[in-house]
Design an enzyme around this catalytic site. Structure first.
Site, PDB file in Angstrom:
ATOM      1  N   TYR A   1      57.480  32.465  62.972  1.00 40.29           N
ATOM      2  CA  TYR A   1      56.811  33.449  63.822  1.00 40.29           C
ATOM      3  C   TYR A   1      57.083  34.882  63.349  1.00 40.29           C
ATOM      4  O   TYR A   1      56.636  35.831  63.977  1.00 40.29           O
ATOM      5  CB  TYR A   1      57.314  33.331  65.261  1.00 40.29           C
ATOM      6  CG  TYR A   1      56.893  32.082  66.020  1.00 40.29           C
ATOM      7  CD1 TYR A   1      57.285  30.818  65.598  1.00 40.29           C
ATOM      8  CD2 TYR A   1      56.138  32.188  67.181  1.00 40.29           C
ATOM      9  CE1 TYR A   1      56.924  29.682  66.314  1.00 40.29           C
ATOM     10  CE2 TYR A   1      55.782  31.058  67.905  1.00 40.29           C
ATOM     11  CZ  TYR A   1      56.179  29.810  67.469  1.00 40.29           C
ATOM     12  OH  TYR A   1      55.821  28.695  68.195  1.00 40.29           O
TER      13      TYR A   1
ATOM     14  N   LYS B   1      66.626  21.998  59.734  1.00 36.61           N
ATOM     15  CA  LYS B   1      66.032  21.132  58.705  1.00 36.61           C
ATOM     16  C   LYS B   1      66.681  21.527  57.378  1.00 36.61           C
ATOM     17  O   LYS B   1      66.002  21.830  56.384  1.00 36.61           O
ATOM     18  CB  LYS B   1      64.508  21.338  58.701  1.00 36.61           C
ATOM     19  CG  LYS B   1      63.720  20.399  57.821  1.00 36.61           C
ATOM     20  CD  LYS B   1      63.638  18.990  58.371  1.00 36.61           C
ATOM     21  CE  LYS B   1      62.993  18.059  57.353  1.00 36.61           C
ATOM     22  NZ  LYS B   1      63.062  16.636  57.773  1.00 36.61           N
TER      23      LYS B   1
ATOM     24  N   ASP C   1      64.072  16.214  63.013  1.00 37.99           N
ATOM     25  CA  ASP C   1      63.359  14.943  63.229  1.00 37.99           C
ATOM     26  C   ASP C   1      64.241  13.947  63.990  1.00 37.99           C
ATOM     27  O   ASP C   1      63.825  13.344  64.977  1.00 37.99           O
ATOM     28  CB  ASP C   1      62.821  14.347  61.906  1.00 37.99           C
ATOM     29  CG  ASP C   1      63.832  14.364  60.767  1.00 37.99           C
ATOM     30  OD1 ASP C   1      64.954  14.892  60.942  1.00 37.99           O
ATOM     31  OD2 ASP C   1      63.509  13.823  59.678  1.00 37.99           O
TER      32      ASP C   1
ATOM     33  N   ASP D   1      60.243  25.651  70.023  1.00 43.11           N
ATOM     34  CA  ASP D   1      58.968  25.552  70.737  1.00 43.11           C
ATOM     35  C   ASP D   1      58.661  24.082  71.019  1.00 43.11           C
ATOM     36  O   ASP D   1      58.313  23.696  72.141  1.00 43.11           O
ATOM     37  CB  ASP D   1      57.853  26.177  69.885  1.00 43.11           C
ATOM     38  CG  ASP D   1      56.502  26.102  70.569  1.00 43.11           C
ATOM     39  OD1 ASP D   1      56.450  26.317  71.802  1.00 43.11           O
ATOM     40  OD2 ASP D   1      55.500  25.815  69.890  1.00 43.11           O
TER      41      ASP D   1
ATOM     42  N   ASP E   1      58.944  21.467  74.908  1.00 39.39           N
ATOM     43  CA  ASP E   1      57.908  20.718  75.636  1.00 39.39           C
ATOM     44  C   ASP E   1      58.321  19.246  75.787  1.00 39.39           C
ATOM     45  O   ASP E   1      58.063  18.621  76.817  1.00 39.39           O
ATOM     46  CB  ASP E   1      56.545  20.798  74.928  1.00 39.39           C
ATOM     47  CG  ASP E   1      55.768  22.064  75.300  1.00 39.39           C
ATOM     48  OD1 ASP E   1      56.406  23.112  75.509  1.00 39.39           O
ATOM     49  OD2 ASP E   1      54.521  22.000  75.385  1.00 39.39           O
TER      50      ASP E   1
HETATM   51  C1  IPM Z   1      55.695  29.058  74.190  1.00 41.84           C
HETATM   52  C2  IPM Z   1      54.288  29.089  73.638  1.00 41.84           C
HETATM   53  C3  IPM Z   1      54.147  30.218  72.624  1.00 41.84           C
HETATM   54  C4  IPM Z   1      55.063  29.902  71.453  1.00 41.84           C
HETATM   55  C5  IPM Z   1      52.699  30.473  72.132  1.00 41.84           C
HETATM   56  C6  IPM Z   1      51.772  30.740  73.267  1.00 41.84           C
HETATM   57  C7  IPM Z   1      52.657  31.610  71.154  1.00 41.84           C
HETATM   58  O1  IPM Z   1      53.935  27.866  73.123  1.00 41.84           O
HETATM   59  O2  IPM Z   1      56.147  30.055  74.763  1.00 41.84           O
HETATM   60  O3  IPM Z   1      56.346  28.022  74.091  1.00 41.84           O
HETATM   61  O4  IPM Z   1      54.686  29.199  70.514  1.00 41.84           O
HETATM   62  O5  IPM Z   1      56.184  30.389  71.488  1.00 41.84           O
HETATM   63 MN    MN Z   2      55.377  26.285  73.522  1.00 43.09          MN
END
Ligand code: IPM
Ligand code: MN
Ligand code: NAD
Length: 355
Positions: free
Chosen positions: A138, A185, A217, A241, A245
């Site tokens: 990023y 990694k 992984d 990131d 999730d």
């Molecule tokens: C998060 C989101 C962001 C990221 C996107 C929207 C840029 O997925 O905050 O987890 O990748 O950090």
């Molecule tokens: Mn995210």
């Protein structure tokens, strides 16, 4: 204590969940010494459509000068990918919010909603992901070089690694954790090799904490195989990131997960980890708890009030025993919409703060 809170509602379910976060903040200001002033700072896809800019200068100025930012989510399906979303990066990088704090805690009443069997849940799930938030893949905007080639370069600096890794060790110590896990990694990627070296250099200053390295992984399978093994987990931007999730669904729903984008001592940004969820936007069914738990993080990290943060967490747990939004619904409990869940939590919080 007077605090100015910048508020970005954003797109999709953003405004729906933020309205519930604001309800909670109003109760806190009604029943404690805090006094909040809210200033709207629009960002994302809707504002882009109006002004051709996903983060107008006026909004960023409001955010920069506030005590904290409460952020919903951005992204619209009818805009090219990234058009709205880069606003998030502009804020994280513009304010140098190098820590992304992402707690993954399975609350007791939600045990049945965890997709894992009992034996995999073990003694419970209570992990804090600490995601590096300004570098890695990023770090720069990348480029489409021509029709056949595009690139983003993963960049890690010593300063970037050191500060977030040090934060992770300090966090673990403060929380009485016994171990810090670093996810990388390093078997292939050069930035991960630098990261791992720095992790162990810094780790030497924390002799009481166990240090553990796991490749990304393998970590993804350990996270569902034995999540109870983890306490503080520190990792790079992209890996963080993804695992957040995965972690979010372990605690019942993406709608349950909260985050703080933090630069200690400076204005920080609090947001649920989910996106604008176009599939459920406008239906008043989104789970507002990820946002409300982000308010909890704001209270504890930016406003130094662990006491109120814990009462809020308590209020959420009480509400979860009584009612659920559809994403975490259970047959024997009442199903409520976004606003009703916000009302229930604020009612519980009011009772707790009155005492
Ligand atoms: C998060 C989101 C962001 C990221 C996107 C929207 C840029 O997925 O905050 O987890 O990748 O950090
Ligand atoms: Mn995210
Ligand atoms: P998403 O997180 O919006 O949704 C993924 C799934 O989770 C969907 O099925 C959604 O309905 C569900 N979900 C998410 N939040 C929920 C909630 N509060 N309650 C109940 N269910 C919930 O991810 P996506 O669909 O990949 O992305 C949609 C848009 O959001 C994209 O434009 C993406 O770039 C953007 N996005 C923004 C942010 C941010 O603003 N920080 C974060 C992630 C994604």
């Amino acid at each position: 204590m007077k605090k100015v809170i910048a508020v970005t509602k954003g797109d999709g379910i953003g405004p729906e969940v933020i309205n519930e976060g604001l309800k909670v903040l109003r109760i806190i200001s009604d029943y404690t010494d805090f006094e909040f002033e809210f200033k709207e700072a629009p960002a994302g896809g809707m504002i882009y459509k109006k002004f051709g800019n996903n983060l107008p200068k006026k909004s960023f100025d409001i955010i920069k000068n506030a005590d904290a930012l409460l952020f919903g989510a951005v992204g619209l399906p009818d805009l090219p990918p990234g058009t709205a979303e880069s606003a998030v990066l502009k804020i994280r990088q513009g304010l140098d919010l190098y820590v992304n704090l992402r707690p993954i805690k399975l609350y007791d009443p939600l045990k049945n909603r965890c997709p894992l069997k009992e034996e995999f849940i073990g003694k419970g799930i209570d992990i804090t992901f600490i995601r590096e938030n300004t570098e890695g893949l990023y770090a720069n905007k990348g480029a489409v070089l021509n029709e056949n080639k595009a690139e983003n370069i993963m960049v890690y600096t010593r300063k970037g690694c050191e500060r977030v890794i040090k934060y992770a060790f300090d966090y673990a110590k403060k929380r009485n954790h016994t171990k810090v896990t670093s996810v990388d990694k390093a078997n292939l990627l050069k930035p991960s090799q630098l990261w791992r070296k720095i992790f162990h250099e810094i780790g030497k200053n924390y002799p009481s904490l166990e240090k553990e390295d796991i490749y990304i992984d393998a970590f993804c399978q350990w996270l569902i195989r034995a999540p109870y093994k983890f306490q503080t987990v520190v990792t790079g931007n992209m890996f963080g990131d993804i695992i957040s999730d995965e972690g979010a669904f372990l605690i019942g729903s993406l709608g349950m997960a909260s985050s703080g984008n933090i630069h200690p001592g400076k204005v920080s940004m609090y947001e649920p980890i989910h996106g604008s969820a176009p599939d459920i936007a406008g239906k008043n069914i989104a789970n507002p708890i990820g946002t409300i738990l982000s308010v909890k993080l704001m209270m504890q990290e930016s406003f130094n009030s662990m006491e109120i943060a814990l009462e809020l967490e308590n209020a959420i747990e009480k509400a979860l025993h009584e009612a659920r939004t559809v994403d975490i619904q259970e047959k024997h409990l009442k199903t409520v919409n976004t606003q009703e869940m916000g009302d229930l939590i604020t009612a519980k919080l009011k009772e707790l703060l009155k005492k």
